[in-house]
Design a protein around this motif. Structure first.
Motif, short mmCIF file in Angstrom:
data_model
loop_
_atom_site.label_atom_id
_atom_site.label_comp_id
_atom_site.label_asym_id
_atom_site.label_seq_id
_atom_site.Cartn_x
_atom_site.Cartn_y
_atom_site.Cartn_z
N GLN A 53 -33.06 -11.87 50.78
CA GLN A 53 -32.89 -12.78 51.91
C GLN A 53 -32.84 -12.02 53.23
O GLN A 53 -31.96 -11.19 53.47
N THR A 55 -33.81 -13.14 57.52
CA THR A 55 -34.37 -14.14 58.42
C THR A 55 -35.45 -13.52 59.30
O THR A 55 -36.41 -14.20 59.69
N GLN A 65 -42.01 -12.39 57.44
CA GLN A 65 -40.84 -12.37 56.57
C GLN A 65 -40.76 -13.69 55.81
O GLN A 65 -40.72 -14.76 56.42
N GLU A 67 -39.03 -16.65 53.82
CA GLU A 67 -37.69 -17.24 53.76
C GLU A 67 -37.30 -17.43 52.30
O GLU A 67 -38.01 -18.08 51.52
N THR A 70 -36.06 -21.50 50.63
CA THR A 70 -37.12 -22.49 50.51
C THR A 70 -38.20 -21.99 49.56
O THR A 70 -38.75 -22.76 48.76
#
Length: 352
Positions: A53, A55, A65, A67, A70
């Motif tokens: 993970q 952002t 990157q 996400e 999702t």
């Protein structure tokens, strides 16, 4: 008791793992590439995928990157067998919101989901968003309260709680417990607070890549802690370079190491944004001139002939490592090679 040997892959959430200037592997972190990568890994016989993970790209903010959460929900719907393990930094999500997301992915995957609790190291990711970034041990104290609540919520318990960081009143999440008691909880980190946390709340401890004897010592330390006895399992991150001979593997390692030196400026920028108390970076900084890959990379020693790597995997397994979370470069080609040549040598025949 030794648990069955399992192999997983790191999703390409921010592109290449060893070198960002490799002509054999474009730095591709797109959804389409990750979808194809995970579906092929499942077909090849891999057991899990770890979706880290971030952002913003932690190595180069100008690059893509993926996400994590999702993407993991989409992967849960597309796959049929592979376990989906998604990293979470507690400071980014309230425990009630994250627990509900986790239960939804658990439901979509029909019981193939895991949470990887990690202590955030990238200060910029938090500070630029106006989010607090406490000192190392304070983040673990926050994470302990956070995961204690998530654990109860993803079990479907009705929770009322008032603590230092959270106040929750009469909260219960459904559906829960449809396929098992709750999703698996993986915990990363090697500091003393991290070891205490995994002993108290984890099912699996993820260890960064490092030599066999160091891994065995870490496992011995955590396994002696009372709460861990009889239930804690162990995973190891490793970058693999497999060839017919040890010499050929070392030659490829040297090629990637040479390419990685072109990333020195990126690494310096990343280090400047990193918490100085991070145990992972303290270890990897010292070894960066000799190894490639993230989270320890080739420090685990999975560089060599097919037989050499198989022997080293068996030794790690005997020491207690159940799940090997693997990195490759070029990822797809080397992932196939490992499935074809190494998996059968450790009693795990890969798919054609």
């Amino acid at each position: 008791m030794t648990h069955p040997l399992r192999f997983g892959i790191w999703a390409a959430v921010h592109g290449s793992r060893a070198a960002h200037h490799d002509p054999d592997e474009p730095d591709d972190a797109t959804w389409s590439r990750n979808r194809a990568l995970v579906l092929e890994a499942e077909a090849l016989g891999y057991d899990a995928v770890l979706v880290a993970q971030h952002t913003i790209n932690p190595y180069d903010e100008g690059r893509d990157q993926l996400e994590a959460w999702t993407a993991s929900a989409a992967l849960a719907a597309l796959t049929r067998r592979i376990e989906i393990i998604t990293a979470i930094k507690p400071g980014l999500y309230h425990p009630v919101v994250l627990a509900k997301m986790a239960l939804q992915i658990e439901h979509v995957s029909e019981g193939r989901f895991g949470i990887n609790l990690v202590n955030a190291w990238n200060r910029a990711e938090f500070e630029r968003a106006g989010l607090p970034f406490p000192a190392h041990d304070e983040r673990y104290a926050y994470g302990r309260e956070w995961i204690g609540l998530v654990d109860r919520l993803i079990r479907g318990e009705r929770v009322t709680f008032e603590g230092r960081h959270f106040r929750i009143k009469d909260y219960q999440l459904k559906p829960a417990g449809t396929f098992r008691a709750r999703p698996t909880i993986y915990v990363g980190g090697e500091s003393e607070p991290a070891r205490d946390l995994v002993a108290d709340h984890g099912d699996v401890w993820f260890i960064n890549g490092q030599p066999h004897d160091d891994v065995a010592a870490l496992i011995a330390d955590v396994s002696r802690r009372p709460a861990a006895k009889g239930r804690l399992r162990y995973g190891l991150s490793a970058f693999v370079i497999a060839r017919e001979t040890d010499a050929e593997a070392q030659e490829e390692h040297a090629r990637l190491l040479d390419l990685s030196r072109r990333d020195d400026a990126l690494r310096a920028e990343t280090r400047a944004r990193t918490d100085a108390a991070s145990v992972m970076f303290a270890k990897t900084d010292a070894a960066s001139s000799r190894h490639v890959g993230t989270n320890g990379g080739t420090a685990a020693g999975l560089v060599g002939s097919y037989d050499t790597i198989a022997d080293r995997i068996q030794a790690f397994h005997a020491a207690g490592v159940e799940l090997f979370m693997l990195q490759f470069q070029p990822f797809e080609r080397e992932m196939r090679l490992f499935a074809r040549e190494v998996m059968p040598r450790v009693g795990r025949p890969g798919a054609a």
